[in-house]
Design a protein around this motif. Sequence first.
Motif, PDB file in Angstrom:
ATOM      1  N   GLY A 180       7.556  19.508  -3.869  1.00 54.72           N
ATOM      2  CA  GLY A 180       6.296  19.916  -4.491  1.00 54.72           C
ATOM      3  C   GLY A 180       5.658  18.789  -5.290  1.00 54.72           C
ATOM      4  O   GLY A 180       4.444  18.564  -5.201  1.00 54.72           O
ATOM      5  N   ALA A 181       6.477  18.049  -6.061  1.00 57.20           N
ATOM      6  CA  ALA A 181       5.940  16.956  -6.874  1.00 57.20           C
ATOM      7  C   ALA A 181       5.380  15.834  -6.006  1.00 57.20           C
ATOM      8  O   ALA A 181       4.268  15.335  -6.245  1.00 57.20           O
ATOM      9  CB  ALA A 181       7.033  16.416  -7.801  1.00 57.20           C
ATOM     10  N   ALA A 182       6.155  15.425  -4.976  1.00 57.98           N
ATOM     11  CA  ALA A 182       5.703  14.332  -4.104  1.00 57.98           C
ATOM     12  C   ALA A 182       4.473  14.748  -3.302  1.00 57.98           C
ATOM     13  O   ALA A 182       3.549  13.949  -3.101  1.00 57.98           O
ATOM     14  CB  ALA A 182       6.842  13.914  -3.168  1.00 57.98           C
ATOM     15  N   THR A 183       4.457  16.002  -2.828  1.00 57.08           N
ATOM     16  CA  THR A 183       3.296  16.493  -2.077  1.00 57.08           C
ATOM     17  C   THR A 183       2.051  16.512  -2.967  1.00 57.08           C
ATOM     18  O   THR A 183       0.953  16.140  -2.527  1.00 57.08           O
ATOM     19  CB  THR A 183       3.573  17.903  -1.530  1.00 57.08           C
ATOM     20  OG1 THR A 183       4.728  17.868  -0.685  1.00 57.08           O
ATOM     21  CG2 THR A 183       2.388  18.414  -0.732  1.00 57.08           C
ATOM     22  N   ALA A 184       2.218  16.932  -4.214  1.00 56.49           N
ATOM     23  CA  ALA A 184       1.082  16.953  -5.142  1.00 56.49           C
ATOM     24  C   ALA A 184       0.548  15.547  -5.387  1.00 56.49           C
ATOM     25  O   ALA A 184      -0.683  15.334  -5.425  1.00 56.49           O
ATOM     26  CB  ALA A 184       1.509  17.600  -6.461  1.00 56.49           C
ATOM     27  N   MET A 185       1.450  14.573  -5.550  1.00 56.39           N
ATOM     28  CA  MET A 185       1.000  13.187  -5.745  1.00 56.39           C
ATOM     29  C   MET A 185       0.250  12.676  -4.520  1.00 56.39           C
ATOM     30  O   MET A 185      -0.814  12.050  -4.638  1.00 56.39           O
ATOM     31  CB  MET A 185       2.210  12.289  -6.048  1.00 56.39           C
ATOM     32  CG  MET A 185       2.795  12.472  -7.428  1.00 56.39           C
ATOM     33  SD  MET A 185       4.113  11.272  -7.826  1.00 56.39           S
ATOM     34  CE  MET A 185       5.493  12.003  -6.948  1.00 56.39           C
ATOM     35  N   GLY A 186       0.795  12.943  -3.327  1.00 57.89           N
ATOM     36  CA  GLY A 186       0.139  12.498  -2.101  1.00 57.89           C
ATOM     37  C   GLY A 186      -1.191  13.187  -1.880  1.00 57.89           C
ATOM     38  O   GLY A 186      -2.178  12.549  -1.482  1.00 57.89           O
ATOM     39  N   MET A 187      -1.234  14.489  -2.135  1.00 59.61           N
ATOM     40  CA  MET A 187      -2.497  15.229  -1.975  1.00 59.61           C
ATOM     41  C   MET A 187      -3.554  14.726  -2.951  1.00 59.61           C
ATOM     42  O   MET A 187      -4.725  14.548  -2.574  1.00 59.61           O
ATOM     43  CB  MET A 187      -2.253  16.722  -2.196  1.00 59.61           C
ATOM     44  CG  MET A 187      -1.559  17.437  -1.063  1.00 59.61           C
ATOM     45  SD  MET A 187      -1.486  19.227  -1.331  1.00 59.61           S
ATOM     46  CE  MET A 187      -3.228  19.673  -1.198  1.00 59.61           C
ATOM     47  N   GLY A 188      -3.159  14.522  -4.201  1.00 58.00           N
ATOM     48  CA  GLY A 188      -4.119  14.029  -5.185  1.00 58.00           C
ATOM     49  C   GLY A 188      -4.710  12.694  -4.778  1.00 58.00           C
ATOM     50  O   GLY A 188      -5.923  12.462  -4.905  1.00 58.00           O
ATOM     51  N   VAL A 213       0.578   4.233  -1.687  1.00 57.91           N
ATOM     52  CA  VAL A 213       1.542   5.005  -0.884  1.00 57.91           C
ATOM     53  C   VAL A 213       2.966   4.561  -1.189  1.00 57.91           C
ATOM     54  O   VAL A 213       3.872   5.377  -1.412  1.00 57.91           O
ATOM     55  CB  VAL A 213       1.232   4.855   0.619  1.00 57.91           C
ATOM     56  CG1 VAL A 213       2.361   5.425   1.469  1.00 57.91           C
ATOM     57  CG2 VAL A 213      -0.080   5.550   0.965  1.00 57.91           C
ATOM     58  N   VAL A 214       3.182   3.252  -1.196  1.00 58.53           N
ATOM     59  CA  VAL A 214       4.519   2.714  -1.482  1.00 58.53           C
ATOM     60  C   VAL A 214       4.961   3.085  -2.888  1.00 58.53           C
ATOM     61  O   VAL A 214       6.137   3.395  -3.131  1.00 58.53           O
ATOM     62  CB  VAL A 214       4.532   1.186  -1.284  1.00 58.53           C
ATOM     63  CG1 VAL A 214       5.858   0.588  -1.734  1.00 58.53           C
ATOM     64  CG2 VAL A 214       4.282   0.846   0.184  1.00 58.53           C
ATOM     65  N   ALA A 215       4.020   3.086  -3.837  1.00 58.68           N
ATOM     66  CA  ALA A 215       4.349   3.451  -5.218  1.00 58.68           C
ATOM     67  C   ALA A 215       4.820   4.903  -5.303  1.00 58.68           C
ATOM     68  O   ALA A 215       5.774   5.224  -6.025  1.00 58.68           O
ATOM     69  CB  ALA A 215       3.148   3.229  -6.125  1.00 58.68           C
ATOM     70  N   ILE A 216       4.178   5.805  -4.561  1.00 58.99           N
ATOM     71  CA  ILE A 216       4.601   7.215  -4.559  1.00 58.99           C
ATOM     72  C   ILE A 216       6.010   7.341  -3.986  1.00 58.99           C
ATOM     73  O   ILE A 216       6.861   8.061  -4.530  1.00 58.99           O
ATOM     74  CB  ILE A 216       3.610   8.078  -3.748  1.00 58.99           C
ATOM     75  CG1 ILE A 216       2.283   8.197  -4.498  1.00 58.99           C
ATOM     76  CG2 ILE A 216       4.196   9.462  -3.475  1.00 58.99           C
ATOM     77  CD1 ILE A 216       1.221   8.963  -3.729  1.00 58.99           C
ATOM     78  N   LEU A 228       7.998   1.706   6.792  1.00 58.00           N
ATOM     79  CA  LEU A 228       8.569   0.378   7.071  1.00 58.00           C
ATOM     80  C   LEU A 228       8.993  -0.315   5.776  1.00 58.00           C
ATOM     81  O   LEU A 228      10.110  -0.835   5.662  1.00 58.00           O
ATOM     82  CB  LEU A 228       7.541  -0.484   7.806  1.00 58.00           C
ATOM     83  CG  LEU A 228       7.486  -0.374   9.335  1.00 58.00           C
ATOM     84  CD1 LEU A 228       6.246  -1.083   9.857  1.00 58.00           C
ATOM     85  CD2 LEU A 228       8.732  -0.984   9.958  1.00 58.00           C
ATOM     86  N   ILE A 229       8.101  -0.318   4.798  1.00 57.99           N
ATOM     87  CA  ILE A 229       8.388  -1.022   3.543  1.00 57.99           C
ATOM     88  C   ILE A 229       9.507  -0.328   2.771  1.00 57.99           C
ATOM     89  O   ILE A 229      10.429  -0.979   2.263  1.00 57.99           O
ATOM     90  CB  ILE A 229       7.109  -1.112   2.690  1.00 57.99           C
ATOM     91  CG1 ILE A 229       6.059  -1.974   3.408  1.00 57.99           C
ATOM     92  CG2 ILE A 229       7.411  -1.680   1.310  1.00 57.99           C
ATOM     93  CD1 ILE A 229       4.696  -1.971   2.764  1.00 57.99           C
ATOM     94  N   SER A 230       9.458   1.003   2.683  1.00 58.86           N
ATOM     95  CA  SER A 230      10.470   1.726   1.897  1.00 58.86           C
ATOM     96  C   SER A 230      11.852   1.638   2.530  1.00 58.86           C
ATOM     97  O   SER A 230      12.859   1.501   1.822  1.00 58.86           O
ATOM     98  CB  SER A 230      10.047   3.190   1.727  1.00 58.86           C
ATOM     99  OG  SER A 230      10.005   3.865   2.979  1.00 58.86           O
TER     100      SER A 230
END
Length: 566
Positions: A97-105, A312-315, A378-380
């Motif tokens: 939920g937290a990661a999805t919220a960050m990505g959606m925002g 994206v990488v930061a998330i 790829l980076i992660s």
Amino acid sequence: MPHDVSLIATIAMGFGLAMVFGFLANTLRMPPLVGYLLAGILIGPATPGFVADVGLAGQLAEIGVMLLMFGVGLHFSLADLMAVKRIAVPGAIVQIGAATAMGMGLALWWGWSLGGALVFGLSLSVASTVVLLRALEAKGLLKSVNGQIAVGWLVVEDLVMVLVLVLLPAVAGLLGGATSSGGGSSSDLLGTIGLTLGKVGAFIALMLLVGRRLLPKLLWWVARTGSRELFTLAVVAVAVGVAFGAAKLFDVSFALGAFFAGMMMRESEFAHRAADESLPLRDAFAVLFFVSVGMLFDPAVILAEPLKLLAVVAIILVGKTLAAVALVLLFRYPLNTALTVGASLAQIGEFSFILAGLGVALKLLPTEGQSLILAGALISIALNAALFAAVDPLRRWVLARSSLARKLELRDDPLAELPQSTDPSLLAGHVVLVGHGRVGRRIAAELQQHGLHFVVAEQNREAVETLRAKGISAVSGDAQTPEVLVQAHVARAAMLVVAIPDSVNARQMVEIARTLNPGIQVVLRTHNEEEAALLRQECQGEVFLDEHELARGMSAHILGRMRGTP
């Protein structure tokens, strides 16, 4: 040549370049998966030179998905998940939920649609099972408490993503994407969702009632022939056949069908052999899966949208990790466990690729989003091994410089100390047993049977709660810290028994115990003969090797029976 060889060319170039770049990635101490993705980029339409058939590669990737999920099902243990359910289930759901919220925002800030933002956020929320398992194996943490929590956490994530893959096509119309039903009203969408869930339920019921009995028997019948080829063929036929049948008859994804085929096959006594026999083919098609994913990546996104890629990488690396670390600490697990789980989840992989591809196919996710997800993966993945290597140094650095971290290590935890009602007479001349896993449970049972008093030191809080409910003295925490051994009253103990095969931590435990109790006897466990010799020399205690003791016990039983016969 007079005939079309696009399939052969795609496989030949895919395997060849994957081998080269996979070897280079491994040499650079990165997962070979990074090399496979790079190989796909090179033979994809976004780069010059040879361009493989994307359609054929996509079908080969589907077979890879089937076999990957079949392998996950074969290794899926409900018992292992139940052992860490109190942290893995809520932790995984909250972290998703937290990661999805960050990505959606982030996606909504960029101006994407709600459906695209949802798919984007979900794709960033789930880690790669393949990367995690290989990283834990490389660190020797797969069977540890930290490893069990990380794997259980990821199994919950996988199950949530399987449900998302089932429901997403049904709700695509509501989210502004393409829908196969063609209906646009709320009643039509609810009907579609209900029909989809009904079909999934019917498939699961069929697998539980029929497949659970039929598939293990099928393996047994084939195994009786003694033919290795037929056995391997049966395993692959079940994996692909059930996945295909599930998709055609129940409109269930290939992934879910193959996953349940593996779960039902796990009920067979030949499950381990099935996993071993199918492993080469699984690995081969998994390579093609990652190659095909790389073919969809447009490297231009790195130059065109560097700030978006950085976000994206930061998330993935920071946002998900901090959320996971905070959740684990909230459940009162040690800092080491929190950092290990956080590093485990700081990457994305196969489910992210599958979900992104489905999002593009349903016209929810823009192709730019798929490229950003692939670049972030790829980076992660490339940085994940370095994150794992940094867990121990980071823990020591944080504890040395942060008073808050030290308070977290020493916080008031009811399971970190024995209850006040514990009889003091039981805490002198007793055994301190570190670890209550497969070996520790058997030792504890023997001690109980002979009426010997002992205190268990165990990192798994749920195991400690279970032991206390049975009236067994137990403390929660990492026994390589002095506080845990003090709470186990090691200063007054007669013996320290380390039932976990961890030579590095075992030496530290013995050092602490001998400092508090110079005359304490020590019994250690290990898997390695070289480690056994080193432990005997450094710790001055009894060291047992699992394989040797098993062979000794079996030999003693055989000799006893043979000598007792006329």
